[in-house]
Design a protein around this motif. Structure first.
Motif, PDB file in Angstrom:
ATOM      1  N   GLY A  63       0.795  -1.226   0.000  1.00  0.00           N
ATOM      2  CA  GLY A  63       0.000   0.000   0.000  1.00  0.00           C
ATOM      3  C   GLY A  63       0.829   1.277   0.000  1.00  0.00           C
ATOM      4  N   ILE A  64       2.151   1.144  -0.081  1.00  0.00           N
ATOM      5  CA  ILE A  64       3.010   2.333  -0.179  1.00  0.00           C
ATOM      6  C   ILE A  64       2.908   2.889  -1.601  1.00  0.00           C
ATOM      7  N   LEU A  65       2.836   4.219  -1.722  1.00  0.00           N
ATOM      8  CA  LEU A  65       2.712   4.829  -3.044  1.00  0.00           C
ATOM      9  C   LEU A  65       4.085   4.902  -3.707  1.00  0.00           C
ATOM     10  N   LEU A  66       4.194   4.300  -4.896  1.00  0.00           N
ATOM     11  CA  LEU A  66       5.459   4.236  -5.625  1.00  0.00           C
ATOM     12  C   LEU A  66       5.341   4.974  -6.951  1.00  0.00           C
ATOM     13  N   LEU A 109       5.188  19.450  -4.314  1.00  0.00           N
ATOM     14  CA  LEU A 109       4.780  18.608  -3.187  1.00  0.00           C
ATOM     15  C   LEU A 109       5.660  18.741  -1.947  1.00  0.00           C
ATOM     16  N   LYS A 110       6.614  19.677  -1.959  1.00  0.00           N
ATOM     17  CA  LYS A 110       7.581  19.697  -0.848  1.00  0.00           C
ATOM     18  C   LYS A 110       6.938  19.936   0.519  1.00  0.00           C
ATOM     19  N   GLU A 111       5.800  20.635   0.566  1.00  0.00           N
ATOM     20  CA  GLU A 111       5.102  20.844   1.844  1.00  0.00           C
ATOM     21  C   GLU A 111       4.284  19.614   2.250  1.00  0.00           C
ATOM     22  N   GLU A 112       4.012  18.749   1.284  1.00  0.00           N
ATOM     23  CA  GLU A 112       3.022  17.702   1.506  1.00  0.00           C
ATOM     24  C   GLU A 112       3.572  16.286   1.493  1.00  0.00           C
ATOM     25  N   ALA A 113       4.794  16.129   0.992  1.00  0.00           N
ATOM     26  CA  ALA A 113       5.294  14.763   0.824  1.00  0.00           C
ATOM     27  C   ALA A 113       6.812  14.706   0.892  1.00  0.00           C
ATOM     28  N   LEU A 114       7.307  13.517   1.227  1.00  0.00           N
ATOM     29  CA  LEU A 114       8.742  13.222   1.167  1.00  0.00           C
ATOM     30  C   LEU A 114       8.929  12.067   0.189  1.00  0.00           C
ATOM     31  N   PHE A 115      10.012  12.108  -0.573  1.00  0.00           N
ATOM     32  CA  PHE A 115      10.313  11.025  -1.504  1.00  0.00           C
ATOM     33  C   PHE A 115      11.514  10.220  -0.995  1.00  0.00           C
ATOM     34  N   PHE A 116      11.421   8.905  -1.110  1.00  0.00           N
ATOM     35  CA  PHE A 116      12.522   8.018  -0.718  1.00  0.00           C
ATOM     36  C   PHE A 116      12.881   7.136  -1.909  1.00  0.00           C
ATOM     37  N   PRO A 117      14.168   7.119  -2.300  1.00  0.00           N
ATOM     38  CA  PRO A 117      14.563   6.240  -3.402  1.00  0.00           C
ATOM     39  C   PRO A 117      14.415   4.772  -3.006  1.00  0.00           C
ATOM     40  N   CYS A 118      14.066   3.942  -3.978  1.00  0.00           N
ATOM     41  CA  CYS A 118      13.884   2.510  -3.721  1.00  0.00           C
ATOM     42  C   CYS A 118      14.898   1.684  -4.508  1.00  0.00           C
ATOM     43  N   LEU A 119      15.201   0.526  -3.967  1.00  0.00           N
ATOM     44  CA  LEU A 119      16.001  -0.468  -4.671  1.00  0.00           C
ATOM     45  C   LEU A 119      15.045  -1.523  -5.220  1.00  0.00           C
ATOM     46  N   ILE A 120      15.450  -2.186  -6.297  1.00  0.00           N
ATOM     47  CA  ILE A 120      14.730  -3.389  -6.729  1.00  0.00           C
ATOM     48  C   ILE A 120      15.738  -4.529  -6.630  1.00  0.00           C
ATOM     49  N   ASN A 121      15.421  -5.503  -5.789  1.00  0.00           N
ATOM     50  CA  ASN A 121      16.344  -6.615  -5.542  1.00  0.00           C
ATOM     51  C   ASN A 121      17.776  -6.128  -5.306  1.00  0.00           C
ATOM     52  N   ASN A 122      17.909  -5.189  -4.374  1.00  0.00           N
ATOM     53  CA  ASN A 122      19.197  -4.635  -3.940  1.00  0.00           C
ATOM     54  C   ASN A 122      19.907  -3.749  -4.961  1.00  0.00           C
ATOM     55  N   THR A 123      19.239  -3.447  -6.067  1.00  0.00           N
ATOM     56  CA  THR A 123      19.862  -2.635  -7.115  1.00  0.00           C
ATOM     57  C   THR A 123      19.144  -1.284  -7.185  1.00  0.00           C
ATOM     58  N   PRO A 124      19.897  -0.182  -7.236  1.00  0.00           N
ATOM     59  CA  PRO A 124      19.243   1.129  -7.347  1.00  0.00           C
ATOM     60  C   PRO A 124      18.271   1.169  -8.530  1.00  0.00           C
ATOM     61  N   SER A 125      17.150   1.856  -8.327  1.00  0.00           N
ATOM     62  CA  SER A 125      16.128   1.926  -9.381  1.00  0.00           C
ATOM     63  C   SER A 125      15.692   3.379  -9.520  1.00  0.00           C
ATOM     64  N   ILE A 157      12.614   4.271  -8.977  1.00  0.00           N
ATOM     65  CA  ILE A 157      11.319   4.267  -8.294  1.00  0.00           C
ATOM     66  C   ILE A 157      11.474   4.992  -6.958  1.00  0.00           C
ATOM     67  N   TYR A 158      10.480   5.789  -6.630  1.00  0.00           N
ATOM     68  CA  TYR A 158      10.499   6.549  -5.383  1.00  0.00           C
ATOM     69  C   TYR A 158       9.224   6.297  -4.601  1.00  0.00           C
ATOM     70  N   ALA A 159       9.393   6.023  -3.305  1.00  0.00           N
ATOM     71  CA  ALA A 159       8.241   5.864  -2.415  1.00  0.00           C
ATOM     72  C   ALA A 159       7.861   7.246  -1.903  1.00  0.00           C
ATOM     73  N   LEU A 160       6.567   7.507  -1.848  1.00  0.00           N
ATOM     74  CA  LEU A 160       6.089   8.813  -1.416  1.00  0.00           C
ATOM     75  C   LEU A 160       5.448   8.706  -0.035  1.00  0.00           C
ATOM     76  N   TYR A 161       5.966   9.500   0.891  1.00  0.00           N
ATOM     77  CA  TYR A 161       5.402   9.580   2.242  1.00  0.00           C
ATOM     78  C   TYR A 161       4.537  10.835   2.320  1.00  0.00           C
ATOM     79  N   ILE A 162       3.300  10.682   2.751  1.00  0.00           N
ATOM     80  CA  ILE A 162       2.364  11.813   2.829  1.00  0.00           C
ATOM     81  C   ILE A 162       2.441  12.435   4.222  1.00  0.00           C
ATOM     82  N   LYS A 163       2.804  13.718   4.269  1.00  0.00           N
ATOM     83  CA  LYS A 163       2.972  14.409   5.560  1.00  0.00           C
ATOM     84  C   LYS A 163       1.638  14.838   6.174  1.00  0.00           C
TER      85      LYS A 163
END
Length: 181
Positions: free
Chosen positions: A73-76, A89-105, A107-113
């Motif tokens: 259910g995490i927004l990607l 979105l800087k006031e409303e969200a944080l972005f986190f880089p994601c790996l796919i099977n330990n490899t940089p990708s 894709i970014y996960a979005l955290y809603i503030k």
């Protein structure tokens, strides 16, 4: 008339596909993103995704979209989405880089503030003060989120690949009924 939406991958993407969280920090990641609790994840913000092998041959098509389904259910979102929306979105969200099977990708996960009490409201009046916002979560059920017309407009204007589902219907008496409830 303002509308709220939830986001889905674009129509041509296999509905059975989803990214899964991998590793032993799955629970703390999920708790942080979905329930706004347990920020121990932030000490080592590592999000490692995986997927079922049967989708390997579809992966490039799946990654060509700008929103991806996650079993947790995490927004990607895509790097393209990040680049277009990060300032807005800087006031409303944080972005986190994601790996796919330990490899940089890319894709970014979005955290809603921001959270507001939107599921319990039966009229649209409560949205007037948030009409400038793009995305927020519900106060009591933080795993439920809404995006605004402004968010949808940003996506359409930039030809980003995702689709939207309206979050509620209004009956002929003007009452609000949430589709997710």
């Amino acid at each position: 008339n303002m509308q709220l939406y939830t986001i889905f991958p674009q129509k041509n993407i296999n509905v059975d596909f989803s990214f899964n969280l991998k590793g032993n920090n799955k629970d703390s990641i999920s708790d942080y993103f979905k329930f706004n609790i347990d920020d121990s994840f932030l000490k080592k913000p590592r999000i490692n995704l995986t997927y079922d092998d049967e989708f390997e041959f579809q992966l490039s098509e799946i990654l060509d979209a700008d929103f991806y389904f996650s079993s947790s259910g995490i927004l990607l979102f895509s790097k393209k989405f990040l680049e277009i929306s990060q300032d807005k979105l800087k006031e409303e969200a944080l972005f986190f880089p994601c790996l796919i099977n330990n490899t940089p990708s890319e894709i970014y996960a979005l955290y809603i503030k921001n959270s507001i009490d939107f599921l319990d409201n039966k009229s649209l009046d409560c949205y007037k003060d948030i009409s400038y916002k793009y995305i927020f979560r519900d106060k009591l059920k933080p795993y439920i989120y809404g995006v605004t017309d402004k968010f949808k407009k940003m996506v359409i204007e930039n030809n980003l690949k995702m689709q939207f589902l309206e979050l509620y219907n209004i009956d002929n008496m003007g009452n609000l009924y949430f589709i997710l409830e």
